[in-house]
Write a protein that holds these residues in place. Sequence first.
Motif, short mmCIF file in Angstrom:
data_model
loop_
_atom_site.label_atom_id
_atom_site.label_comp_id
_atom_site.label_asym_id
_atom_site.label_seq_id
_atom_site.Cartn_x
_atom_site.Cartn_y
_atom_site.Cartn_z
N SER A 446 0.84 -1.20 0.00
CA SER A 446 0.00 0.00 0.00
C SER A 446 0.87 1.25 0.00
CB SER A 446 -0.91 0.01 1.23
OG SER A 446 -1.98 -0.88 1.08
N PRO A 447 0.33 2.38 -0.46
CA PRO A 447 1.11 3.63 -0.44
C PRO A 447 1.51 4.02 0.97
CG PRO A 447 -0.92 3.86 -1.73
CD PRO A 447 -1.01 2.56 -1.02
N ASN A 448 2.60 4.78 1.10
CA ASN A 448 2.94 5.34 2.40
C ASN A 448 2.16 6.64 2.61
OD1 ASN A 448 4.49 7.58 1.30
ND2 ASN A 448 6.18 6.16 0.97
N LEU A 449 2.29 7.23 3.79
CA LEU A 449 1.51 8.42 4.11
C LEU A 449 1.86 9.60 3.20
CD1 LEU A 449 1.52 8.29 8.02
CD2 LEU A 449 -0.40 7.80 6.50
N TYR A 450 3.13 9.73 2.82
CA TYR A 450 3.53 10.85 1.98
C TYR A 450 3.03 10.67 0.55
CZ TYR A 450 6.59 12.32 5.79
OH TYR A 450 7.08 12.75 7.01
N GLU A 451 3.00 9.45 0.06
CA GLU A 451 2.49 9.22 -1.30
C GLU A 451 0.99 9.52 -1.38
OE1 GLU A 451 5.34 5.62 -2.98
OE2 GLU A 451 3.80 5.16 -1.49
N ARG A 452 0.27 9.23 -0.33
CA ARG A 452 -1.18 9.37 -0.38
C ARG A 452 -1.68 10.72 0.12
NH1 ARG A 452 -4.36 4.03 1.14
NH2 ARG A 452 -4.63 3.74 -1.11
N TYR A 453 -0.99 11.35 1.08
CA TYR A 453 -1.60 12.48 1.77
C TYR A 453 -0.86 13.81 1.66
CZ TYR A 453 -4.73 9.10 4.00
OH TYR A 453 -5.67 8.13 4.24
N THR A 454 0.29 13.92 1.02
CA THR A 454 0.85 15.27 0.84
C THR A 454 -0.02 16.02 -0.16
OG1 THR A 454 2.44 14.29 -0.71
CG2 THR A 454 3.21 14.72 1.52
N TRP A 455 -0.17 17.32 0.00
CA TRP A 455 -1.28 18.03 -0.63
C TRP A 455 -0.91 19.32 -1.34
CZ3 TRP A 455 -1.90 22.88 1.50
CH2 TRP A 455 -1.26 23.08 2.73
N ALA A 456 0.24 19.96 -1.03
CA ALA A 456 0.61 21.23 -1.67
C ALA A 456 0.84 21.00 -3.16
CB ALA A 456 1.85 21.82 -1.02
N GLY A 457 0.06 21.67 -4.00
CA GLY A 457 0.16 21.51 -5.45
C GLY A 457 -1.01 20.77 -6.07
N LEU A 458 -1.97 20.33 -5.25
CA LEU A 458 -3.11 19.60 -5.81
C LEU A 458 -3.96 20.47 -6.72
CD1 LEU A 458 -4.32 17.49 -2.72
CD2 LEU A 458 -3.28 16.62 -4.82
N ASP A 471 7.17 24.13 -1.72
CA ASP A 471 6.61 23.10 -0.85
C ASP A 471 6.74 21.72 -1.50
OD1 ASP A 471 5.79 25.23 0.75
OD2 ASP A 471 3.75 25.24 -0.06
N MET A 472 6.47 21.64 -2.78
CA MET A 472 6.52 20.35 -3.47
C MET A 472 7.94 19.78 -3.53
SD MET A 472 3.82 21.00 -6.62
CE MET A 472 4.00 19.34 -7.27
N ARG A 473 8.93 20.66 -3.62
CA ARG A 473 10.32 20.17 -3.68
C ARG A 473 10.75 19.53 -2.36
NH1 ARG A 473 11.08 25.20 -6.25
NH2 ARG A 473 12.24 26.05 -4.47
N MET A 474 10.03 19.80 -1.29
CA MET A 474 10.35 19.18 -0.01
C MET A 474 9.88 17.73 0.07
SD MET A 474 11.93 21.66 1.37
CE MET A 474 12.36 22.18 -0.31
N ASN A 476 10.34 14.47 -1.48
CA ASN A 476 11.21 13.83 -2.47
C ASN A 476 12.21 12.93 -1.75
OD1 ASN A 476 13.32 13.22 -4.32
ND2 ASN A 476 12.82 15.03 -5.52
N TRP A 477 12.06 11.60 -1.89
CA TRP A 477 13.06 10.67 -1.37
C TRP A 477 13.81 9.97 -2.50
CZ3 TRP A 477 7.85 10.47 -0.39
CH2 TRP A 477 7.10 9.49 -1.04
N PHE A 478 13.75 10.59 -3.70
CA PHE A 478 14.39 10.00 -4.87
C PHE A 478 15.73 10.65 -5.20
CE2 PHE A 478 9.76 10.22 -5.27
CZ PHE A 478 9.46 8.87 -5.18
N GLY A 479 15.97 11.85 -4.67
CA GLY A 479 17.22 12.55 -4.95
C GLY A 479 17.31 13.06 -6.36
N ASP A 480 16.16 13.27 -7.03
CA ASP A 480 16.18 13.68 -8.45
C ASP A 480 16.01 15.17 -8.65
OD1 ASP A 480 13.50 14.03 -7.85
OD2 ASP A 480 12.76 12.51 -9.24
N GLY A 481 15.92 15.96 -7.56
CA GLY A 481 15.82 17.41 -7.68
C GLY A 481 14.45 17.92 -8.06
N ASN A 482 13.45 17.05 -8.12
CA ASN A 482 12.10 17.45 -8.54
C ASN A 482 11.20 17.66 -7.33
OD1 ASN A 482 12.73 17.23 -11.36
ND2 ASN A 482 12.57 15.01 -11.16
N GLY A 483 9.93 17.99 -7.58
CA GLY A 483 8.96 18.17 -6.53
C GLY A 483 7.77 17.26 -6.74
N TYR A 484 7.13 16.84 -5.64
CA TYR A 484 6.05 15.86 -5.72
C TYR A 484 4.87 16.27 -4.86
CZ TYR A 484 9.36 12.75 -8.01
OH TYR A 484 10.25 12.21 -8.91
N VAL A 485 3.68 15.78 -5.25
CA VAL A 485 2.48 15.93 -4.46
C VAL A 485 1.77 14.58 -4.41
CG1 VAL A 485 1.06 16.65 -6.45
CG2 VAL A 485 0.36 17.29 -4.12
N GLY A 486 1.04 14.34 -3.31
CA GLY A 486 0.41 13.06 -3.11
C GLY A 486 -0.83 12.86 -3.96
#
Length: 699
Positions: A446-458, A471-474, A476-486
């Motif tokens: 199942s997804p972790n909490l950050y994959e499912r529930y981070t919200w800045a950028g929705l 906020d989205m750049r924070m 990131n556990w991939f080390g790719d320099g990008n930003g993510y939202v859940g």
Amino acid sequence: MMNKSKVCGLSLYVLMAVYSGVVFAEGSADTLPTVTIQDSNKTGHLERRTRTQGDSLKALDEEPSVQMQTGGGISSLPVMHGVSSDRVNVKVDGVGVTASCPNHMNPALSYISSFQVEAITAIPGITPVSLGGDSLGGSILVNTQHPGFTSGESRYSGQFSSIYGSNEDYLNLSAHVGFADLSNSVGYYGTDEKARDYKNGKSDIVKRTAYEQNNHSLVYARKLADGTLSFRVGRTAVPKQGFVNQYMDMLENTAMKYNVKYRGLLGTLKSDVSLSHQNVDHYMDKLRDYSSGQMPMYTDSKETNLLAKSHLISSQTSDTSAGVEVNFYSLNDWWTPVSGMGGMSPNNFVNINDGHRDRYAFFVENETQWNSSYSTNIGARVDVVSMDTGRVQGYNNTSNAPADEAYFNSLERNKTDVNYDMTWLNAYQISESQKIVLGLGRKSRSPNLYERYTWAGLQSTLATSNPVRMDMRMINWFGDGNGYVGNINLRPEVSHILSASYFYQSAQGAHIEITPYYSEIQDYIDADLKYISTTGSDTGVRYLQFANHDAIIFGTEASVSWDFLQTESYGAFNIKALTSFTRGYRKDGVSDLYNQMPWNGKLILNQETSKWKNRAEVHMVAAKEDVSGIRNEHKTGAYATADLGTEYKWGTAFTTSLQVLNVFDTQYDLPLGGKDILNGKSPVAGKGRSFVVGLNYDL
């Protein structure tokens, strides 16, 4: 000293050797062999693979199925069969630990120093259901040291070691003291280590790679009439750890862990029961030596785990076991305001508010030796994962991030996944020296909490919302320099795995292992592109949302070992060759999967007498050409490095060692290193030449 198991290493069918051998010290471990490195002398010296600098994951550097995704100096993420981090089942003393950080700066193995490791086992591919669920790529199982019991008079034990590495002024001081008698044992294990930023092959400093940590644990064990009861308490503190491929660094991470374990009989059933709890206080910000500005980020987590396994029906040829596992995990993640920064004030930014991820699992497993040449392991497991989180808020109601906040708070956030795993493993003994193992598996996560529930950028318009992009750049556990939202609607990942292994072991000391594998993953959690920045300091950065896509991962790993010479004057000589290859891609053809290790291999020559050991190693890596276009992943070039090492034992107490790592000071980029944030987001460079000196004293 530490020895690799001489039985054939089995990538699929490891359960009976691990479960029967480690837990109950009985059963036919030669039937189902392991890929295990263990300390055969509790007060002895662990050789280079575990008594190494920093990350305890380096203990598995001779296991071709295990790679390391660059993190901090003690926080690399394990990669097995093309998947990493949460997708790999990592357990220390039978207990998993969840990374409590939006950058996964504190994975499970960051809480255990190599000095404390008794044995570490890699199970790539299909993990038997009794050893874990909620993962896809395999397992890494760590058993920590303890003084054991005596068979006669009481004894005291002790060990003191120190390691110095020249490249980054690395210094490690470790100590153990213990007492044991017929029915009691108590031991203390402590490590303090620190390192400055390392230098690459050009002698340039790779900034934000320094770290320091101290790790202490106390264990007490009592032998009872029908089993053993043990108590362990540990504290890990990391005052500083740089992360070259993240926008933030770790400025504090403190964890307290408590574990109670019983192994033995419950009534008439052989059982293994453990209860553990861990509290984590985590703080991230920018190291002032290299970055201006502030962005304080805090995480607090609590995790409790209960595991109980019992052998229900046992005979000379068959064993049926069952068990339950319950995991309660809670997380709060908030970022305090920064005075004078309009986009980062006046409120706390609440990233995850009272997040919960609770898991309830039940499994049953049967191991049967049908005849002298054929055995099976069949298992089924159900994991019910319940997740929820509270209302969130941004830094303010103008620029950061009112639309996203309102949208997320309006959603139904409670989610429950019912996942099931099934494994069918078949071992065929072709002859006394040859074996084939075939495996089929269904594994889920199942997804972790950050994959499912981070919200800045929705909901924000990212082209005009620089604070939200920050906020989205924070995330990131991939080390790719990008930003993510859940993505609250993520579905669990389901992997269907086919694997085959061939093993050959000759009486003359030759060993061959070859394992091809193929995985088809339904609803793999990858990402969809939302925006590519074209202005400002984040030009070129990709902003993505986690999304389900079907994927395929396949590869091959192989190892060859040969004890080719034994002499009275110069001792034993052994040569090893290891190689692996992985390829992963999305079935829709949009992108290759991120951080797939290219072909790589090692050639190792060992020479050993009763007192003296010598080692020469060459590590070769092909160019990485298959990259994730959607994440703008870097390609990296081919390279080769060489290491030399020697170790001498002076009498029964002192051991000294000297290593030269990267002998030719080769300049190279790490294929799984991600992007160097301070160096124009170029690939992260590997470490240059280092002289490593070690001293070990046994009482």
